[in-house]
Design a protein around this motif. Structure first.
Motif, PDB file in Angstrom:
ATOM      1  N   LEU A 178      61.752  81.337 -44.636  1.00 21.31           N
ATOM      2  CA  LEU A 178      61.733  82.783 -44.852  1.00 21.31           C
ATOM      3  C   LEU A 178      62.735  83.234 -46.132  1.00 21.31           C
ATOM      4  CD1 LEU A 178      62.510  83.901 -41.082  1.00 21.31           C
ATOM      5  CD2 LEU A 178      60.467  84.676 -42.443  1.00 21.31           C
ATOM      6  N   THR A 179      63.552  82.605 -46.264  1.00 23.42           N
ATOM      7  CA  THR A 179      64.462  83.029 -47.573  1.00 23.42           C
ATOM      8  C   THR A 179      64.829  81.471 -48.084  1.00 23.42           C
ATOM      9  OG1 THR A 179      66.589  83.044 -46.548  1.00 23.42           O
ATOM     10  CG2 THR A 179      65.362  85.006 -46.791  1.00 23.42           C
ATOM     11  N   ASN A 180      64.876  81.380 -49.616  1.00 24.17           N
ATOM     12  CA  ASN A 180      65.265  80.162 -50.054  1.00 24.17           C
ATOM     13  C   ASN A 180      66.717  80.276 -50.841  1.00 24.17           C
ATOM     14  OD1 ASN A 180      64.843  81.643 -52.327  1.00 24.17           O
ATOM     15  ND2 ASN A 180      62.663  80.874 -52.590  1.00 24.17           N
ATOM     16  N   THR A 181      67.165  79.432 -51.399  1.00 24.39           N
ATOM     17  CA  THR A 181      68.350  79.557 -52.295  1.00 24.39           C
ATOM     18  C   THR A 181      68.620  80.531 -53.386  1.00 24.39           C
ATOM     19  OG1 THR A 181      68.042  77.636 -53.453  1.00 24.39           O
ATOM     20  CG2 THR A 181      69.124  77.245 -51.253  1.00 24.39           C
ATOM     21  N   THR A 182      68.220  81.846 -53.187  1.00 24.69           N
ATOM     22  CA  THR A 182      68.165  82.837 -54.033  1.00 24.69           C
ATOM     23  C   THR A 182      69.059  83.843 -53.614  1.00 24.69           C
ATOM     24  OG1 THR A 182      66.165  83.589 -53.311  1.00 24.69           O
ATOM     25  CG2 THR A 182      66.141  82.270 -55.414  1.00 24.69           C
ATOM     26  N   ARG A 183      69.876  84.608 -54.128  1.00 22.14           N
ATOM     27  CA  ARG A 183      70.739  85.517 -53.709  1.00 22.14           C
ATOM     28  C   ARG A 183      70.108  86.897 -53.622  1.00 22.14           C
ATOM     29  NH1 ARG A 183      73.727  83.265 -57.799  1.00 22.14           N
ATOM     30  NH2 ARG A 183      75.757  82.201 -57.026  1.00 22.14           N
ATOM     31  N   ASN A 184      70.512  87.896 -52.520  1.00 19.34           N
ATOM     32  CA  ASN A 184      70.077  88.990 -52.356  1.00 19.34           C
ATOM     33  C   ASN A 184      68.661  89.291 -52.452  1.00 19.34           C
ATOM     34  OD1 ASN A 184      73.023  90.252 -52.709  1.00 19.34           O
ATOM     35  ND2 ASN A 184      72.541  89.942 -55.087  1.00 19.34           N
ATOM     36  N   ILE A 213      75.716  84.479 -51.001  1.00 25.54           N
ATOM     37  CA  ILE A 213      75.973  83.149 -50.692  1.00 25.54           C
ATOM     38  C   ILE A 213      74.594  82.631 -50.420  1.00 25.54           C
ATOM     39  CG2 ILE A 213      76.939  81.437 -49.107  1.00 25.54           C
ATOM     40  CD1 ILE A 213      78.987  83.246 -50.430  1.00 25.54           C
ATOM     41  N   LEU A 214      74.360  81.310 -51.007  1.00 27.47           N
ATOM     42  CA  LEU A 214      72.979  80.861 -50.980  1.00 27.47           C
ATOM     43  C   LEU A 214      72.693  80.309 -49.361  1.00 27.47           C
ATOM     44  CD1 LEU A 214      72.799  79.012 -54.386  1.00 27.47           C
ATOM     45  CD2 LEU A 214      72.363  81.293 -53.797  1.00 27.47           C
ATOM     46  N   THR A 215      71.615  80.458 -49.046  1.00 25.71           N
ATOM     47  CA  THR A 215      71.331  80.321 -47.633  1.00 25.71           C
ATOM     48  C   THR A 215      69.512  80.007 -47.386  1.00 25.71           C
ATOM     49  OG1 THR A 215      73.215  81.338 -46.986  1.00 25.71           O
ATOM     50  CG2 THR A 215      71.435  80.671 -45.311  1.00 25.71           C
ATOM     51  N   SER A 216      69.200  79.074 -46.549  1.00 26.78           N
ATOM     52  CA  SER A 216      67.614  79.011 -46.487  1.00 26.78           C
ATOM     53  C   SER A 216      67.645  79.229 -44.980  1.00 26.78           C
ATOM     54  CB  SER A 216      67.346  77.542 -46.760  1.00 26.78           C
ATOM     55  OG  SER A 216      67.379  77.342 -48.244  1.00 26.78           O
ATOM     56  N   HIS A 217      66.816  80.119 -44.561  1.00 26.30           N
ATOM     57  CA  HIS A 217      66.438  80.383 -43.245  1.00 26.30           C
ATOM     58  C   HIS A 217      65.018  79.751 -42.928  1.00 26.30           C
ATOM     59  CE1 HIS A 217      69.487  83.308 -44.286  1.00 26.30           C
ATOM     60  NE2 HIS A 217      69.794  83.227 -43.029  1.00 26.30           N
TER      61      HIS A 217
END
Length: 668
Positions: free
Chosen positions: A75-81, A271-275
C-alpha cells in the motif's frame, strides 16, 4: 465494462466445454440459460472472493500502491507523506433494493507493517467501504488517505473504515499510538481499543504491536439483524480468537449506499514505513473463507540491527583475521576499530530504543565535518546526515556524558523519549554510544530552529501572523501530550524558541529533550536541581528546585510572548536587563498592549487574536504557579472552548524579574 467482459468470456467457455448441448437448442432458450448462468456467475464472482496473494488485474490501485511479482500488495513504500489505495475492482451490492436493508458481510485479511526503525512508524492502514474508488481529495499523514481537513467527519462521506492506527493524534481523540478503531465518516473512532488478541488459556487479552513487522490476521464481521460490527485480530499463527477485540453496535443504514467499493487505504508521514496486505477474503451474507496461510506471499527480509550474538560472531572472525593477516593489516584494523569503537553493555539490551552503530552515523554525517554542523548548544553539537540505505535525512546530536553511574538512567530516559509520538514533537529515532559520548539521532527538520526566523538579520524570511499562531498552537498541543496524554508525565524543562524546529511546511515541533524528566501520573516529582535557560525559568524554581508541569507552562508563556513580540526574554537596555514579561505586563497595564507586537509584522494581523495570545502568554508566565493554567486549558483558550479569565490592569506589586518578591500580589 472490463469486468462484464470477463464474465462473458467465462460464460462462453462454460458453454463450449461444459454444456455443448446448448448450442443445438432453440436460440431463445439458449439465450435464457445464458442469462441465468451469467447472473449466477456474477453473484458468485462479485459477492464472494478469496485472494491468497494478488494479481494486478484483480485490484484497482492508486497512489504509491503496487503489487510485487510474488503477489504481495504494497500500500505504501518507503517514501514520505504518501498514500496508497487498493480496491476490489467491482462495486458490491450492500442493500436489498426492494426492502432497503443492509446485507450482513464478513471479511478476513492478513497485513504487516514494516517501519524503517523499530518503535517508529508511519500512520497505519485501514480496511474501508467507500462509494468511490481511490478516495479523491484524501490526504496522507494522519488522515490515512481516507479524508482531508475539510471533509473529515462529514455525514456525506458514506465511509466505514476499520483503522489499524500506529500514531496518536490528539485532534482525533486517539487512545494511544497502537490501536484498532471503527471509523464512521471520519477519523474520530466510534469505538477503539489497544491492539491485542484474546487468549483462551489465560482468559484475557494479550498486547500486540502493530509495527512489529510480523504478519497479523484481522476479521471484520457485520451482522445487520443485530446491527453489530465485530473486529478481531491475532498473530498469523493464532486461529481466530473466540472474543473479538471490538464489538460495537453500529447502525449503518444511513452510511452504506446501495453499492460500495471495498478495499484498503494507507499513508505515511515523515517516518519511512511500508504497509503490506498478504491475502484477503470477503463474503456477503456469510462467513468469509479462511485464507490459505501457507500459500501467502512472503514479506521482504527485515533489517535487524546488530545484536549481541552477531557482535560475538564478528569478534570471532576478527580473531581469525588477526592470526592470518599481516602486521600492516592488523595496524590498519586497529586504527579503524579505534575510530568506530562503541560501548555496549548488557543492560542496554533491555531498552527497546533503536541503537545505531557509531560507524553508521559516522558515514551518514561524512565524519562529522564543520560543513555539516547545524548548530551548537550548551549540551552538544548537532550535525546533518543521511542514512546510506534508506536515504533518510537525520540530525545527530553529540553529547558528552562522563558519568558511568548516571548512564543507565540516561539511556533509560532516551528509551522512554523515543516512544513519544506526536506530530508536534521532533521524533527521536535512536542513539549510539562510545566512550564518554552519547549520540542522539532525530528526524531532520528542513527549516531549522524558530529563533533563526525571529532574530537572524540575514534570514530573508519573515514569519507572518498566521504562521506564528500555527507554531504556538503546535507547541501547545505537543506540551499537552507530554503533560497529560502520554503514559507518563514528561517535564521538558527547556522550552524556548531555539528548541522549536520547523519542518518543510513550517509546522512547529518541540525538540531537544536533553533536560527532560519523567514521572508517573499522580506521583510527586523529586527534582531538586535548577536547569533551563535564563529568562524562561519560573520564579519558584530558584527557591524549590522542583521542576513541574507548571514550570513548563511558565516557560511556554515566555515563549509565546517571544514569538509575538520578536524579542528575546532578556535584553540589555541602558546597561540593565530588560525582562520581556515585565515589559509586556507594563504595556498591558498602560493600555498599549498591541504596541509590543513585532514591527516586522507591519500590522498585518487580527487584533483580537493578537490580544488573546498576549493575554495567554501573560497568564502562563504569571509569577504565582496556582494562577497559571494547565496546557489543556491553554488549548481550550486557543480553540475558543474556554473564555480567558479577567486580567486586572492594576496588577501592582508584580515583579516578574525579582523572584524573591514574585508572590507579593497586591489587590487591584
Amino acid at each position: 465494462m472490463a469486468a462484464h467482459h470477463d464474465v462473458w468470456q467465462i460464460t462462453i467457455e462454460l458453454l463450449k466445454k461444459k454444456i455443448p448441448i446448448l448450442l443445438q437448442m432453440d436460440r431463445k432458450l439458449s439465450l435464457l440459460l445464458v442469462v441465468c448462468l451469467l447472473t449466477g456467475i456474477s453473484a458468485t464472482k462479485y459477492d464472494e472472493f478469496t485472494y491468497n496473494g494478488f494479481q494486478r488485474s484483480e485490484l484497482y490501485l492508486d497512489g504509491v500502491a503496487e503489487i510485487t511479482p510474488n503477489g504481495l500488495l504494497i500500500l505504501t513504500n518507503t517514501t514520505r507523506n504518501q498514500q496508497g489505495h487498493a480496491f476490489h475492482k467491482v462495486p458490491l451490492h450492500f442493500k436489498n433494493t426492494s426492502e432497503g436493508n443492509i446485507y450482513s458481510f464478513s471479511t478476513c485479511f492478513v497485513f504487516a507493517i514494516l517501519p524503517e526503525h523499530p518503535d517508529v512508524s508511519g500512520h497505519g492502514l485501514a480496511f474501508v467501504l467507500s462509494p468511490t474508488r481511490g478516495l479523491p481529495g484524501a490526504m496522507p499523514n494522519q488522515y490515512l488517505g481516507l479524508f482531508n481537513s475539510a471533509n473529515n467527519g462529514n455525514s456525506s462521506n458514506h465511509v466505514l473504515a476499520v483503522e489499524l492506527d500506529t500514531i496518536s493524534n490528539p485532534e482525533f481523540g486517539d487512545i494511544d499510538s497502537n490501536h484498532v478503531g471503527i471509523d464512521v465518516n471520519g477519523l474520530r473512532s466510534t469505538d477503539a481499543a489497544p491492539a491485542s488478541y484474546f487468549v483462551e488459556k489465560i482468559d484475557k487479552f494479550k498486547k500486540l504491536s502493530l509495527i512489529s513487522g510480523e504478519p497479523m490476521q484481522v476479521w471484520v464481521d457485520y451482522s445487520n439483524p443485530e446491527k453489530k460490527l465485530n473486529v478481531t485480530i491475532s498473530p498469523i499463527s493464532v486461529p481466530k480468537p473466540s472474543h473479538p477485540l471490538l464489538s460495537s453496535f453500529v447502525n449503518l443504514s444511513s452510511v452504506i449506499l446501495e453499492t460500495m467499493y471495498i478495499g484498503f487505504s494507507s499513508s505515511t508521514g515523515s517516518i519511512l514505513t511500508s504497509h503490506y496486505v498478504l491475502g484477503w477474503s470477503f463474503k456477503m451474507n456469510g462467513q468469509a473463507a479462511a485464507l490459505n496461510l501457507s500459500s501467502l506471499p512472503s514479506l521482504p527480509l527485515k533489517k535487524h540491527r546488530r545484536n549481541l550474538s552477531s557482535l560475538i560472531i564478528w569478534l570471532s572472525l576478527g580473531v581469525v583475521v588477526f592470526i592470518t593477516i599481516t602486521a600492516c593489516s592488523i595496524a590498519y584494523i586497529i586504527r579503524r576499530k579505534a575510530r568506530y569503537a562503541e560501548v555496549l553493555e548488557e543492560w542496554e539490551l533491555e531498552n527497546r530504543t533503536h541503537r545505531f552503530s557509531y560507524k553508521e552515523l559516522f558515514k551518514a554525517t561524512k565524519g562529522f565535518p564543520e560543513k555539516n554542523l547545524l548548530g551548537v548548544g550548551g549540551f552538544g553539537r548537532v550535525y546533518k546526515g543521511e542514512l546510506p540505505t534508506s536515504k533518510t535525512e537525520i540530525a545527530v546530536k553529540r553529547i558528552s556524558h562522563d558519568s558511568k553511574q548516571g548512564m543507565r538512567e540516561f539511556v533509560g530516559e532516551i528509551a522512554s523519549n523515543s516512544q513519544l509520538r506526536h506530530r508536534n514533537l521532533v521524533q527521536l529515532l535512536g542513539y549510539s554510544r562510545r566512550k564518554g559520548e552519547v549520540l542522539l539521532v532525530y528526524e531532520f527538520m528542513t527549516n531549522g530552529s524558530l529563533d533563526k526566523f525571529l532574530y537572524d538579520a540575514n534570514n530573508p524570511t519573515t514569519l507572518g501572523w498566521s504562521q506564528r499562531l500555527k507554531i504556538i498552537r503546535g507547541v501547545a498541543s505537543g506540551l499537552l501530550y507530554l503533560h497529560e496524554e502520554w503514559e507518563q508525565i514528561v517535564v521538558h524543562r527547556d522550552i524556548k524558541a531555539s528548541n522549536v524546529l520547523l519542518d518543510s511546511e513550517m509546522n512547529g515541533k518541540l525538540g531537544d529533550f536533553g533536560l527532560s524528566t519523567l514521572y508517573d501520573h499522580g506521583s510527586d516529582p523529586q527534582i531538586t536541581r535548577v536547569v533551563g535557560t535564563f529568562g524562561y525559568i519560573a520564579p519558584e524554581l530558584t527557591k524549590t528546585g522542583r521542576a513541574t508541569t507548571s514550570t513548563d507552562v511558565f516557560a511556554f508563556g515566555v515563549f509565546v510572548l517571544e514569538v509575538v513580540c520578536g524579542r528575546r526574554p532578556i535584553v540589555q537596555q541602558d546597561s540593565q536587563d530588560l525582562h520581556l514579561v515585565d515589559w509586556v505586563w507594563k504595556s498591558w497595564r498602560n493600555g498599549v498592549i498591541l504596541e509590543v507586537t513585532d514591527a516586522r509584522l507591519g500590522g498585518d494581523y487580527h487584533l483580537g487574536e493578537v490580544e488573546m495570545i498576549l493575554k495567554i502568554g501573560l497568564l502562563c508566565s504569571h509569577p504565582v504557579p496556582a494562577a497559571r493554567p494547565t496546557m489543556r486549558q491553554v488549548m481550550q483558550f486557543l480553540n475558543g472552548d474556554l473564555s480567558l479569565p479577567q486580567m486586572p490592569k492594576g496588577g501592582r506589586g508584580i515583579t516578574i524579574s525579582s523572584p524573591e518578591h514574585a508572590e507579593e500580589l497586591e489587590e487591584s
